[in-house]
Design an enzyme around this catalytic site. Sequence first.
Site, short mmCIF file in Angstrom:
data_model
loop_
_atom_site.label_atom_id
_atom_site.label_comp_id
_atom_site.label_asym_id
_atom_site.label_seq_id
_atom_site.Cartn_x
_atom_site.Cartn_y
_atom_site.Cartn_z
N GLY A 29 4.49 0.79 -1.10
CA GLY A 29 5.61 0.71 -2.03
C GLY A 29 6.09 -0.71 -2.29
N ASN A 30 6.84 -0.87 -3.34
CA ASN A 30 7.41 -2.19 -3.64
C ASN A 30 8.58 -2.05 -4.61
OD1 ASN A 30 5.48 -2.05 -6.05
ND2 ASN A 30 4.09 -2.29 -4.30
N GLY A 46 2.48 -6.50 2.32
CA GLY A 46 1.99 -6.18 3.66
C GLY A 46 3.04 -5.95 4.73
N SER A 75 1.90 -7.25 -3.70
CA SER A 75 0.58 -7.27 -4.35
C SER A 75 0.60 -6.50 -5.67
CB SER A 75 -0.46 -6.66 -3.40
OG SER A 75 -0.03 -5.36 -3.03
N GLU A 76 1.64 -5.67 -5.89
CA GLU A 76 1.74 -4.91 -7.14
C GLU A 76 2.67 -5.57 -8.15
OE1 GLU A 76 -0.16 -2.71 -7.89
OE2 GLU A 76 -0.52 -1.21 -6.34
N HIS A 95 8.49 1.25 -7.05
CA HIS A 95 7.19 1.92 -6.97
C HIS A 95 7.05 2.53 -5.58
CE1 HIS A 95 3.06 2.90 -6.72
NE2 HIS A 95 2.79 1.94 -5.85
N HIS A 97 5.30 6.31 -3.25
CA HIS A 97 4.32 7.40 -3.22
C HIS A 97 4.96 8.68 -2.66
CE1 HIS A 97 1.39 3.84 -2.19
NE2 HIS A 97 1.72 3.83 -3.46
N HIS A 158 -2.43 7.90 -7.37
CA HIS A 158 -1.76 6.78 -6.71
C HIS A 158 -0.31 7.09 -6.33
CE1 HIS A 158 -0.84 2.17 -6.87
NE2 HIS A 158 -0.19 2.79 -5.93
ZN LIG Z 1 1.23 2.09 -4.57
#
Ligand SMILES: [Zn+2]
Length: 256
Positions: A29-30, A46, A75-76, A95, A97, A158
Amino acid sequence: MYSLIETKEMMVEIGRKLYEKEYIVASEGNLSTRLDQWRVLTTPAGMCKGQLRAEDLVITDLEGKRVEGKNKPSSELLMHLVVYRERPNVFGVVHAHPRTCTGFAVAGIPLDPALMAEVVVTLGCVPLAEYGTPSTEELADAVGKYIREYDALLLSNHGAITVGKDLLSAYYKMETLEHYAQINLIARTLGRVQPISTENVEKLVALREKYGVEGPSVQCPVSHGGSCPAGGPETVTMTRSQLAGLIEDAVRTITG
Ligand SMILES: [Zn+2]
């Protein structure tokens, strides 16, 4: 208007909520929020978003280049930056899941027929964006294709992304999305899903306008095979002559 330190504290708190609700596990997530015309605050790559401290967060420019903080940005981030480019009124992106809406994303089922009145008003239609490899332009492009019209997307195989006028509103949309997915799943398990009629969807949209709520689109994307707000992707309406034209075109293509 929040100060930078308040904004960082809010991001830390929302990361903790996402983790506690199991919308994310491990370092998944981010989150991001647009600070001004030039800068974005985001979570680090990370690290577990459930245990962040304010000093772990990273500030980048709108190209994703780090301007403050010791960690590498998410990273997203590319996917978040596309949202800010496409939607000047958006200041928060989440973001995650969550397991039920990600289940729909894995099954390839968009949440786009209108099934719940309040969701039509707040989330509108939730399309399924095409698969893109995480952290690449491919995923950012898939998000960019839909995010101009929608506030919540399922990402094929995803997870999900939600956007809002600030980080808290994007987070609440993620809660609404997962709750909606759970109810959708229960209705499917019971064996019957009854969409709200087109006429009643239009009344809900009128209600939004009456209260000055700027809402995302309630129309299914054309790429899902339809534009009917309530009928779902299976419903296509055309006249006899349009159908005849389509058949003629197909025959011409086949026979060269
Ligand atoms: Zn993701």
